[in-house]
Design an enzyme around this catalytic site. Sequence first.
Site, short mmCIF file in Angstrom:
data_model
loop_
_atom_site.label_atom_id
_atom_site.label_comp_id
_atom_site.label_asym_id
_atom_site.label_seq_id
_atom_site.Cartn_x
_atom_site.Cartn_y
_atom_site.Cartn_z
CG HIS A 242 -1.86 1.11 1.34
ND1 HIS A 242 -1.49 2.36 1.78
CD2 HIS A 242 -3.18 1.18 1.06
CE1 HIS A 242 -2.55 3.15 1.78
NE2 HIS A 242 -3.59 2.46 1.34
NE ARG A 294 -5.61 -0.53 -1.39
CZ ARG A 294 -6.79 -0.96 -0.95
NH1 ARG A 294 -6.92 -2.19 -0.48
NH2 ARG A 294 -7.86 -0.17 -0.99
CE LYS A 297 -8.26 -1.71 -4.09
NZ LYS A 297 -9.67 -2.09 -3.86
CG ASP A 300 -6.72 9.47 -3.52
OD1 ASP A 300 -6.44 10.67 -3.39
OD2 ASP A 300 -7.39 8.84 -2.67
CB CYS A 302 -3.79 11.51 -0.73
SG CYS A 302 -4.18 9.75 -0.81
CE1 TYR A 303 -2.20 5.97 -1.19
CE2 TYR A 303 -4.10 6.34 -2.61
CZ TYR A 303 -3.54 5.78 -1.46
OH TYR A 303 -4.32 5.05 -0.60
CG ASP A 373 -9.76 10.76 -4.54
OD1 ASP A 373 -9.07 10.56 -5.54
OD2 ASP A 373 -10.48 9.86 -4.05
CG ASP A 380 -10.22 16.01 1.86
OD1 ASP A 380 -9.07 15.83 2.31
OD2 ASP A 380 -10.68 15.35 0.90
CG HIS A 383 -7.53 14.15 -0.71
ND1 HIS A 383 -8.50 13.66 0.14
CD2 HIS A 383 -7.05 13.09 -1.40
CE1 HIS A 383 -8.61 12.35 -0.04
NE2 HIS A 383 -7.75 11.98 -0.97
#
Length: 478
Positions: A242, A294, A297, A300, A302-303, A373, A380, A383
């Site tokens: 992850h 992952r 998936k 996003d 945040c990654y 995201d 938010d 993020h």
Amino acid sequence: MSLRPTPTSIDAYPTPTSTEQAQTEAILSQHRPAPALPKPTLQKTAHLQWLVRNFSQGFPPRFISQDASQPWLMFWTIQAFHLFGASFDPRNRQRCIDTIMACQHPEGGFGGGPHQFPHLLPTYAAVSALAVVGRPGPGGGWDQIDRAKMYAFFLSLKQPDGSFLVARDSEVDVRGIYCLFCAAALLNLLTPALVAGTARFLASLQTYEGGFASASHPYYTATAPNPGALLDAPRPPLGEAHGGYTFCALASWVMLHPFLEAEERPPTIDVNRLARWLALMQGSEAELSGFKGRTNKLVDACYAWWVGGCFPLLRALGVGGFHPVPPPQTHSDDGDDDDSEQWSDVDDELFNRLGLQEYILYAAQHPMGGLRDKPPKPADAYHTLYALSGLSTAQHHVAQSHELRDKFRREWNPQEEDEQGLDEMHKIAYAEARAWREEEGGSTYVGGAGDRLNATHPVFNLTITHVREILVHFYKQA
């Protein structure tokens, strides 16, 4: 005429996962600017106004679910301001300090709010926020941290296999280990007892894919005849690789790596397999080159930090990077060797820096301010910070400097209260943390230099200036 990116291929057996992937790519394609139009830029004013609203008006009622994450809400907001180069006036800085210090537990560490039990994750968030807004002296926060009790709290969570519980009577999670070692490194709390066995535990978290899981099986058995007997190898990881766990494991490994030289059989990780997995987490052009956390998936924002932020850490282990190299030697009859002063840059980055910037600029910016995201989700605080941190990582080339490391070791001022072995450990920790710097000529901006954010420290996710200031204070190197 420009070609449309090729969508992800789907076989004859669609699933909810493949359907959602196709829907996401269709939405993202609508946010790719047409070739004839100017490329979107970072809407700094809108994002700063969004942050100011959160800071001054508070969060909406639904955020009551985040009551145990109050230091995190502070850190996400405070650090986002400073990535933009903004800062607080003295009154608001003091408000931040007082709010954070109200979360310190009488027995050490910080809780998720006032009068809440201490936990490693809000402890990291509180210390990190204080690194930004705090200061030495009465009421400044730094000298009001009870370091002795915090260290005792850390040791009380240590497990026989080198891992740590995230809180008393709680679970083991590599995110807690990262949070503990960041706080300990910033506050000058590292000791041999604290680091013993942890690197070996981290190595046990690497999965067959190359990334890291959250924990691993620690024992052969918990019962007779050998209760608590450690399982040396294999120690199967718990769960899949992850992005968030991988960043925390890798950053912790980088912090602990300098102390492994003294071990007779030091643990190892497979950095090549890790680099491959991290590179594969970057999406295709149809996904605007965003990162996913992952395998199989969705991308996003945040990654951008949790995965994109791993690449500078890999550089510290000798994998990938940006290397200035001299041009081929040329000679002329008149002996003019001016060309010897020129350099050309070779970019050996393992991820698409410009592509990641495009994902954040095109898809992650909410029209009303803040980052998200992916569309059509709302913005938010979480993020917003980690998208900005990832954007900073993609803009700048931050790496450890051997020259700086050697300089800080040479100029180290021994601490009288430390024994010789402990002083050496603190010298190493200080020099390693201070050795990171932004490389000249390594910055690139999709929307132009007006999009520039402050560079962020790859280990702590604080500006390099704030890391320097808090380290100088707690290691007494002024």
